[in-house]
Design a protein around this motif. Structure first.
Motif, PDB file in Angstrom:
ATOM      1  N   LEU A  99       0.752  -1.276   0.142  1.00 40.34           N
ATOM      2  CA  LEU A  99       0.102  -0.030  -0.073  1.00 40.34           C
ATOM      3  C   LEU A  99       0.848   1.184  -0.071  1.00 40.34           C
ATOM      4  O   LEU A  99       0.473   2.159  -0.726  1.00 40.34           O
ATOM      5  N   PRO A 100       1.677   1.454   0.823  1.00 35.85           N
ATOM      6  CA  PRO A 100       2.612   2.622   0.732  1.00 35.85           C
ATOM      7  C   PRO A 100       3.268   2.901  -0.584  1.00 35.85           C
ATOM      8  O   PRO A 100       3.339   4.236  -0.778  1.00 35.85           O
ATOM      9  N   TYR A 101       3.577   1.874  -1.290  1.00 36.24           N
ATOM     10  CA  TYR A 101       4.246   2.338  -2.784  1.00 36.24           C
ATOM     11  C   TYR A 101       3.203   2.713  -3.629  1.00 36.24           C
ATOM     12  O   TYR A 101       3.477   3.841  -4.357  1.00 36.24           O
ATOM     13  N   ILE A 102       2.121   2.406  -3.701  1.00 37.16           N
ATOM     14  CA  ILE A 102       1.183   2.978  -4.462  1.00 37.16           C
ATOM     15  C   ILE A 102       0.656   4.134  -4.091  1.00 37.16           C
ATOM     16  O   ILE A 102       0.324   5.226  -4.830  1.00 37.16           O
ATOM     17  N   ASN A 103       0.593   4.476  -2.764  1.00 32.16           N
ATOM     18  CA  ASN A 103       0.212   5.890  -2.254  1.00 32.16           C
ATOM     19  C   ASN A 103       1.311   6.650  -2.439  1.00 32.16           C
ATOM     20  O   ASN A 103       0.851   7.982  -2.467  1.00 32.16           O
ATOM     21  N   ALA A 162      -6.436  13.175   0.748  1.00 29.68           N
ATOM     22  CA  ALA A 162      -7.746  12.624   0.054  1.00 29.68           C
ATOM     23  C   ALA A 162      -7.169  11.695  -1.093  1.00 29.68           C
ATOM     24  O   ALA A 162      -8.060  10.757  -1.385  1.00 29.68           O
ATOM     25  N   MET A 163      -6.065  11.683  -1.390  1.00 25.89           N
ATOM     26  CA  MET A 163      -5.705  10.808  -2.569  1.00 25.89           C
ATOM     27  C   MET A 163      -5.193   9.603  -2.045  1.00 25.89           C
ATOM     28  O   MET A 163      -4.790   8.382  -2.632  1.00 25.89           O
ATOM     29  N   GLN A 164      -5.018   9.229  -0.717  1.00 34.28           N
ATOM     30  CA  GLN A 164      -4.508   8.017  -0.170  1.00 34.28           C
ATOM     31  C   GLN A 164      -5.335   7.010  -0.302  1.00 34.28           C
ATOM     32  O   GLN A 164      -6.883   7.154  -0.026  1.00 34.28           O
ATOM     33  N   LEU A 165      -5.057   5.801  -0.659  1.00 37.89           N
ATOM     34  CA  LEU A 165      -5.978   4.434  -0.604  1.00 37.89           C
ATOM     35  C   LEU A 165      -6.021   4.025   0.856  1.00 37.89           C
ATOM     36  O   LEU A 165      -4.987   4.014   1.383  1.00 37.89           O
ATOM     37  N   THR A 166      -7.095   3.463   1.185  1.00 37.54           N
ATOM     38  CA  THR A 166      -7.040   2.539   2.598  1.00 37.54           C
ATOM     39  C   THR A 166      -6.926   1.231   1.780  1.00 37.54           C
ATOM     40  O   THR A 166      -6.738   0.659   0.775  1.00 37.54           O
ATOM     41  N   LEU A 167      -6.542   0.193   2.606  1.00 41.79           N
ATOM     42  CA  LEU A 167      -6.220  -1.193   2.459  1.00 41.79           C
ATOM     43  C   LEU A 167      -7.317  -1.813   1.933  1.00 41.79           C
ATOM     44  O   LEU A 167      -6.924  -2.630   0.803  1.00 41.79           O
ATOM     45  N   LEU A 207      -6.378  -5.146  -7.293  1.00 38.42           N
ATOM     46  CA  LEU A 207      -5.640  -5.242  -8.595  1.00 38.42           C
ATOM     47  C   LEU A 207      -6.529  -4.166  -9.491  1.00 38.42           C
ATOM     48  O   LEU A 207      -5.792  -3.795 -10.110  1.00 38.42           O
ATOM     49  N   THR A 208      -7.742  -4.239  -9.406  1.00 42.58           N
ATOM     50  CA  THR A 208      -8.722  -3.107 -10.323  1.00 42.58           C
ATOM     51  C   THR A 208      -7.966  -1.792 -10.013  1.00 42.58           C
ATOM     52  O   THR A 208      -7.776  -0.855 -11.073  1.00 42.58           O
ATOM     53  N   GLU A 209      -7.959  -1.301  -8.855  1.00 43.91           N
ATOM     54  CA  GLU A 209      -7.456  -0.002  -8.579  1.00 43.91           C
ATOM     55  C   GLU A 209      -5.960   0.155  -9.013  1.00 43.91           C
ATOM     56  O   GLU A 209      -5.523   1.125  -9.556  1.00 43.91           O
TER      57      GLU A 209
END
Length: 550
Positions: A453-457, A471-476, A481-483
């Motif tokens: 998660l930290p890498y995509i964020n 606001a751009m941070q994804l949650t777990l 894979l879709t995201e």
């Protein structure tokens, strides 16, 4: 008689030995124009052979034939109004073994392989500093691995030759995909061991970071199952995802690269050699050495030059209208938070042609040169804000195969003339944002989403409009894979990766049908591989099987 002559040559022998010596890669090396008797074993000839191994890159990357087989026929790009090979997007029966792009890509990639083989085989004879010689062999192995990686992703099982071809042959067999990937991995591990961390003197030569980035992608991509589920299970058991993460993290943690503060800065023409670039292919303004040039500036632009108040100029580009973004792709962006939509799509053009500016009832021009002439809206809802404007307003409901948001990553204002097709900007093949996304995908698919998660964020944080980072941070829970594939689209569109992304993740059919209405009626499972060129099959004296479905 013509067919009889053709049968004497096989495509995998397409790169004659001297091709590698006569090529120039613009790496501050003298061009070797020919070989004199007894010159093998000299450093200049060996260096020329290694340089020649780079030249094949310019036949695939940043060329129409390369863009067409990697961006066309995906969920994010469909056909524009002009150009041929539209059936590659539509997956009709014309997408077959006789298509010239599949033949040309096959030929040029094998020519590059043979040039690399020539350098590797001749290396022991080269009288020169042994450390430098080992580095040059590492470069050749890196290039051979890259050429084979492109081939095996497109065609599956392919002929595997690890030594130079010095004479025509009509014998060739398709090596198993596992054997090809084993050879690619060995080459990259060898390259990693000897390549330098940086290439300060000869920017553009392969580096250790480039080998590690490519190794990460090879581990991520290597197929091990006959379907999505079995492939995922086998890859995890083989340690592919773990290895992909390790090699991506080596690049990220090396301290040599960093994400630029703004996404838009990555593609600033004045900032080509920036800290985010892991490896790029070099083009120059010299027509004698740059080949066809970087042609990416041509293919993603709409027909702005035929609209009121406009004419073609160098700054706005020569619009070939080949590739149009799908509505599905454009809707992936949250424009209230994500800077990448406005950063990479040109949506406003300013008048540069007084002769075609519209006039009111009194014959007075409605605007002046330098004023807004065209606005391409991102939302139909925005139309109300533009009622009564004197210029052309194009909302999504009026997008056509000629009028659409235009990807501007490859714009080249340094071209010598309005109609010059040869661009001189480098073509980025590997950059750190993708390395982060490779690490994220590898860890996600390895069952370690929290670590990924930290890498995509990190990529999303850089992409955020100032003030929208949180606001751009994804949650777990959102990290799927879709995201991940949506994020790769938002970040890497046009960079010759998308078809590979979809076939690697077994989502070509699902996402293609979802996002690209032109391919939806025709795409089938067998389209996850390209057809073996007819010329290869015809010129082989023993049976050479075609891929299923073709």
């Amino acid at each position: 008689m013509e067919m009889a002559m053709q049968k004497r040559f096989i495509l995998v022998a397409g790169g004659a030995l001297l091709v590698g010596v006569a090529a120039c890669v613009d790496l501050n090396e003298d061009v070797i124009a020919g070989i004199t008797p007894g010159s093998y074993g000299t450093q200049p000839v060996f260096e020329g052979m290694v340089n020649g191994a780079y030249s094949g890159l310019r036949e695939f990357y940043a060329q129409e034939r390369g863009f067409t087989v990697t961006e066309f026929g995906t969920d994010i790009y469909t056909k524009g109004s002009d150009g041929s090979h539209k059936y590659i997007n539509d997956y009709t029966s014309q997408l077959n073994a006789g298509d010239s792009y599949f033949r040309e890509n096959w030929d040029f990639l094998y020519r590059g392989i043979n040039n690399a083989n020539s350098a590797i085989d001749q290396a022991p004879r080269a009288q020169m500093d042994t450390t430098l010689r080992a580095q040059r062999v590492g470069e050749a192995k890196f290039l051979r691995a890259l050429y084979y990686f492109d081939l095996v992703q497109m065609y599956g099982a392919v002929p595997l030759s690890l030594h130079e071809t010095t004479a025509p042959s009509t014998v060739a067999t398709r090596a198993p995909v596992d054997s090809v990937y084993d050879a690619i991995t060995r080459d990259l591990l060898d390259a990693e061991a000897v390549l330098p961390a940086t290439q300060i003197k000869d920017y553009g030569r392969a580096t250790r970071g480039a080998a590690q980035h490519l190794l990460a992608k090879v581990y991520l991509t290597r197929p091990r199952g006959a379907d999505s589920l079995s492939n995922e299970t086998a890859k995890k058991a083989a340690g592919d995802f773990a290895n992909a993460a390790v090699y991506a993290q080596k690049v990220i943690n090396s301290g040599l690269y960093s994400l630029l503060p703004r996404f838009a800065d990555v593609f600033d023409f004045r900032n080509e050699r920036n800290k985010e670039v892991v490896w790029s292919i070099q083009y120059t303004a010299d027509p004698l050495t740059t080949g066809n040039g970087n042609q990416g500036h041509l293919f993603f632009l709409m027909e702005y030059d035929a609209q009121p108040g406009m004419m073609r100029d160098i700054a706005n580009g020569r619009p070939y209208k080949r590739f149009r973004p799908t509505t599905y792709y454009l809707n992936m962006f949250d424009r209230t938070k994500d800077s990448r939509y406005d950063a990479q799509f040109t949506r406003v053009w300013y008048a540069n042609n007084a002769a075609t500016i519209p006039k009111d009832a009194n014959g007075v021009p409605k605007y002046k040169v330098g004023d807004t002439a065209i606005v391409v809206l991102a939302s139909n809802a925005d139309t109300l804000q533009y009622i009564g404007k004197p210029y052309l307003v194009i909302p999504p409901k009026k997008y056509t195969s000629k009028l659409f948001p235009s990807l501007n990553k490859f714009m080249d204002p340094n071209r010598s003339s309005v109609n010059e097709t040869r661009g001189s900007r480098d073509f980025i093949v590997m950059r750190l944002a993708e390395t982060y996304l490779i690490a994220a995908e590898a860890l996600l698919r390895d069952g370690r989403a929290a670590e990924g998660l930290p890498y995509i964020n990190a990529v999303r944080t850089r992409a955020a409009i100032p003030g929208q980072e949180a606001a751009m941070q994804l949650t777990l829970a959102q990290f799927t894979l879709t995201e991940l594939l949506d994020e790769r689209a938002r970040e890497l569109a046009g960079e010759m990766m998308r078809w590979f992304d979809l076939t690697r993740t077994w989502t070509l059919l699902y996402r293609g049908k979802l996002g690209n209405s032109d391919m939806k009626p025709n795409v089938q499972q067998f389209h996850m591989l390209r057809p073996i060129p007819t010329t290869q099959i015809d010129r082989t004296s023993i049976p050479f099987p075609q891929n299923p479905g073709y």
